[in-house]
Design a protein around this motif. Sequence first.
Motif, short mmCIF file in Angstrom:
data_model
loop_
_atom_site.label_atom_id
_atom_site.label_comp_id
_atom_site.label_asym_id
_atom_site.label_seq_id
_atom_site.Cartn_x
_atom_site.Cartn_y
_atom_site.Cartn_z
N GLY A 98 -4.19 1.90 -7.11
CA GLY A 98 -5.48 1.32 -6.72
C GLY A 98 -6.44 1.23 -7.90
O GLY A 98 -7.04 0.18 -8.15
N SER A 99 -6.58 2.32 -8.65
CA SER A 99 -7.53 2.28 -9.76
C SER A 99 -7.03 1.31 -10.82
O SER A 99 -7.81 0.62 -11.47
N ASN A 100 -5.71 1.22 -10.98
CA ASN A 100 -5.14 0.30 -11.95
C ASN A 100 -5.44 -1.16 -11.59
O ASN A 100 -5.89 -1.94 -12.43
N VAL A 133 -0.26 -7.51 -3.97
CA VAL A 133 -0.17 -7.08 -2.57
C VAL A 133 1.28 -7.10 -2.11
O VAL A 133 1.78 -6.13 -1.51
N ILE A 134 1.98 -8.18 -2.44
CA ILE A 134 3.39 -8.28 -2.01
C ILE A 134 4.22 -7.17 -2.67
O ILE A 134 5.02 -6.50 -2.00
N ALA A 135 4.01 -6.96 -3.96
CA ALA A 135 4.77 -5.91 -4.65
C ALA A 135 4.48 -4.54 -4.05
O ALA A 135 5.39 -3.72 -3.87
N PHE A 140 6.04 0.37 -1.99
CA PHE A 140 5.56 1.63 -1.42
C PHE A 140 6.58 2.24 -0.44
O PHE A 140 6.84 3.45 -0.52
N PRO A 141 7.17 1.46 0.48
CA PRO A 141 8.14 2.07 1.41
C PRO A 141 9.32 2.70 0.67
O PRO A 141 9.77 3.79 1.04
N LEU A 142 9.78 2.06 -0.40
CA LEU A 142 10.89 2.65 -1.16
C LEU A 142 10.47 3.99 -1.77
O LEU A 142 11.22 4.97 -1.74
N LEU A 143 9.26 4.01 -2.31
CA LEU A 143 8.76 5.25 -2.90
C LEU A 143 8.64 6.33 -1.83
O LEU A 143 8.94 7.51 -2.08
N VAL A 144 8.20 5.93 -0.64
CA VAL A 144 8.00 6.93 0.42
C VAL A 144 9.34 7.46 0.93
O VAL A 144 9.46 8.65 1.24
N ILE A 145 10.36 6.61 0.99
CA ILE A 145 11.69 7.09 1.38
C ILE A 145 12.16 8.15 0.38
O ILE A 145 12.61 9.23 0.74
N VAL A 191 3.57 0.68 5.08
CA VAL A 191 3.29 -0.75 4.85
C VAL A 191 1.80 -1.03 5.07
O VAL A 191 1.16 -1.74 4.27
N VAL A 192 1.25 -0.45 6.12
CA VAL A 192 -0.18 -0.64 6.38
C VAL A 192 -1.01 -0.06 5.22
O VAL A 192 -1.94 -0.71 4.71
N PHE A 193 -0.68 1.14 4.79
CA PHE A 193 -1.42 1.76 3.68
C PHE A 193 -1.30 0.91 2.41
O PHE A 193 -2.27 0.73 1.67
N ALA A 194 -0.10 0.40 2.15
CA ALA A 194 0.11 -0.39 0.93
C ALA A 194 -0.79 -1.62 0.94
O ALA A 194 -1.43 -1.96 -0.06
N PHE A 195 -0.85 -2.27 2.11
CA PHE A 195 -1.71 -3.46 2.24
C PHE A 195 -3.17 -3.08 2.02
O PHE A 195 -3.90 -3.75 1.28
#
Lengths: 243, 248
Positions: A98-100, A133-135, A140-145, A191-195
């Motif tokens: 986010g800060s980036n 946003v798409i990235a 994010f889901p991959l990182l969370v897994i 996914v919601v958080f990532a968006f």
Amino acid sequence: MSRLGSYFIFLGTLFRNPEKFRVYVSLILNECTNIGVGSIFIVALVNSFIGAVTCVQTAYNLTNPFVPKNIIALIVRDSSILELAPTLSCIVLAGKVGSNIASELGTMRITEQIDALEVMGINSSSYLVLPKVIASVLMFPLLVIMAGFLAILGGYIAGTLAGVISSEDYVSGLRFEYKPFGVTFALIKTVVFAFLISTISAYRGYNVRGGALEVGAASTAAVTNSCVAIVAADFILTQLLLT
Amino acid sequence: MIEIKNIAKSFGGRQILAGVSGTFKQGDTSLVIGSSGTGKSVLLKCMIGLVKPDSGEVLYDGRNFLESDLNEQKAIRREMGVLFQGSALFDSKTVLENVRFPLDMLTEQAESEKLDRAHECLRRVGLEAAADRMPSEISGGMKKRVGIARAIVLNPKYLFCDEPNSGLDPLTSIKIDQLISEITDEFQITTVVITHDMNSMMEIGEKIMFLYQGEKLWEGNSTTLTQSHVPELNEFINANKLIREMEK
Ligand SMILES: Nc1ncnc2c1ncn2[C@@H]1O[C@H](COP(=O)(O)OP(=O)(O)O)[C@@H](O)[C@H]1O
Ligand SMILES: [Mg+2]
């Protein structure tokens, strides 16, 4: 309130007359590397230790001899999958990604790079923001897994090394009453958080006015606003999906 | 030719431009001068469509830019090149990538064609050797040159430069001014340059417009500049002369 309105207007501009599709492909791949690969280390580190701490702490709190030991593993599993891995990872990612995003877009704004895109007739918000946003939504889901997996592994290592649980108990606890929906729930949340993180931070950065000081302020605001949005969305999603 | 008619703009109740009109001819390097904060950049942004004026018209060879639909505006924008005050190079791209960026985004040319054109423009501004460097690795004067190369890569009919010599030493300033003026002649571009640099005014001022607190107070050229009877202009020129002498 008016800021919320302009945030939604900003979301609208992301999808209004976007550029040709092939332009986005390489931009998205680029952002996936930045956002995804660049965040592996910090997410892995935080989650392994959180898993370890959760395991040892739960064992410390469970002093009743009638409660079977494998409950510890079950608690580590459920708290990791349902809450720690998705929410905590996303809080960490809000700080990093986010800060980036906010400082990158803010700098582009104050150095007139965004104006330069606009005079070329390019929709700068969709060109710059949509790939991020798409990235984020993809990575994010991959990182969370990975995060959930490492948290459970961290708990296993810490628990067995500290001698609070045997490896048989840990494994049997992990398999006890396992509900696969937990993982689906975690991924929906992510996914919601990532968006939220990517759009809120982009909104903050894109609308910077002024100089370097304002870019710093926007970057901070991006992180704090994202965190507020995450915990609010976490609460709402938990209400909606788990009750 | 670009015509502006009665451009007015306020920000939050503060009037910045109070109805500015004028014409800029093809093949001329026209200057807009005035001290800092008089609204020169805002005027430029109104002309290129980055800021919407409260009232007024901007005509590009008779085409009303602000009233056009989206496609027409895109077409007119394709004919514009802009050099921003801070050069505005994309700092994640190399010099060459910066120059070819408009080609990549706005044309369907073949790869080799685009490369040739980008190299040709870099050569024109004397920066072929720096093609693979990043913007952060080159000097301010070189950045301006790259900015010019990027602005002319699509063969613009209209070129806008916002303070092309801000932050440069006097010698580099003169070189940048001359480059802009040469390119204008060579390709018969309609060029508008914003500046408060006295050297530029004497050097390339074929046509000069003086802005003071959002109003056009005087119009002329480098020879009539020093003979005006507008007190605000004379004050501005004297202050500039003083600075120039102090620099020497
Ligand atoms: N987007 C904006 N919002 C509010 N005020 C602005 C904006 N852009 C410029 N201004 C104000 O307009 C005035 C003229 O600015 P500018 O055109 O940049 O001056 P200069 O003649 O030095 O280029 C300044 O006082 C500036 O603060
Ligand atoms: Mg200015």
